[in-house]
Design an enzyme around this catalytic site. Structure first.
Site, short mmCIF file in Angstrom:
data_model
loop_
_atom_site.label_atom_id
_atom_site.label_comp_id
_atom_site.label_asym_id
_atom_site.label_seq_id
_atom_site.Cartn_x
_atom_site.Cartn_y
_atom_site.Cartn_z
CG HIS A 61 -0.34 0.11 2.53
ND1 HIS A 61 0.47 -0.87 3.06
CD2 HIS A 61 -0.40 1.09 3.49
CE1 HIS A 61 0.87 -0.51 4.28
NE2 HIS A 61 0.36 0.68 4.55
CG ASP A 65 4.42 3.39 7.60
OD1 ASP A 65 3.48 3.78 6.87
OD2 ASP A 65 4.30 2.43 8.38
CG HIS A 153 -4.17 -0.35 6.10
ND1 HIS A 153 -4.12 -0.45 7.47
CD2 HIS A 153 -3.19 0.53 5.76
CE1 HIS A 153 -3.15 0.31 7.93
NE2 HIS A 153 -2.58 0.94 6.92
#
Length: 279
Positions: A61, A65, A153
């Site tokens: 994704h 980060d 998510h």
């Protein structure tokens, strides 16, 4: 055999001991970089892998980060590849990946121009091929097959997990997700499941709501372990620890996972390696 190396086991919070989320998968002489957290190229160098040696970059994704060092990977794979006609770097991710790659190349546009002007053998921008998927087979070369399935998510969407198969061995890389049927199906019977984990029992005690929000779209240690149990995987490999594991508390994290999963449980520091054999 498939070899998994946890290059970065950290989180969005900078940690002097843990690089950002990233996992190296080696199978059949091919090398795959799953996500590109901060510090990933230094960690890869520690196990003898350079950007130019990657078979493909796999992105679960587009959270910062997980792509913080993607631009560096794109540029470094270009400037360190001395082949006369280098093959394009393959980048596989969810919809939005092509836009992200284009934006990063634009950000490095001046650098790319400087290098082309300076080096006679660099006469074109980095050769990159981006492939966007949400489901199905994404790679089938020389005995190594990779397929993806959606994960959950949200509000980050779409997100995907990867299943790598080679010579009877299989490993699934879930990325950030809460439990969902599509991940259970992707991981069914796999030799290993690499899953991000958080300690909701700790995070919910923080005063800041923004920190508590992390619980909305990540799996706890127990939830990741329950996913591994439902899917019938051989080994659960935990990574992306939030908060970071304090030295000496590893057994505590293992014990939490063991309440839901009776198989082999792996966790560790950056560069922790796990071998996955045919089942």
């Amino acid at each position: 055999m498939i070899e998994i190396t946890l290059l970065g086991t950290g989180s969005p919070i900078p940690d002097p001991d843990r690089a950002g989320p990233s996992t190296l998968v080696r199978a059949g002489g091919q090398v795959f970089l799953v996500d590109c957290g901060r510090g990933v190229l230094q960690r890869a160098a520690a196990v003898g892998v350079g950007a130019a040696g990657l078979s493909a970059v796999l992105l679960t994704h587009l959270h910062s980060d997980h792509i913080a060092e993607l631009g560096d990977v794109l540029i470094t794979s270009w400037v360190t590849n001395f082949a006369a006609d280098p093959a394009p770097l393959q980048v596989i991710g969810p919809p939005g990946t092509a836009e992200t790659v284009d934006a990063m190349l634009k950000a490095f546009g001046r650098d790319i121009g400087y290098r082309i002007a300076h080096h006679a053998d660099l006469n074109a921008p980095p050769p990159i091929e981006v492939h966007e998927y949400t489901d199905g087979t994404v790679w089938d070369r020389d005995g190594v097959a990779i397929r993806v399935a959606p994960t959950d998510h949200r509000p980050v969407a779409p997100t995907i997990g990867f299943r790598v198969e080679f010579d009877g061995a299989s490993a699934v890389l879930a990325g950030d997700t809460v439990p969902c049927p599509s991940l259970d199906e992707l991981a069914a019977g796999a030799g290993a499941l690499v899953h991000t984990v958080i300690r909701k029992d700790i995070i919910t005690n923080f005063p800041q709501q923004r920190v508590k929000d992390i619980c909305d779209y990540h799996s706890s240690v127990q939830e990741a372990a329950a996913t591994a149990a439902r899917a019938g995987v051989g080994t659960l490999v935990m990574t992306h620890y939030v908060p970071a594991i304090i030295a000496g508390q590893e057994d505590q994290w293992r014990a939490l996972a063991a309440t839901e999963f009776g198989g082999r449980i792996e966790l560790g520091n950056d560069l922790h390696r796990v071998e996955v054999h045919a089942r």
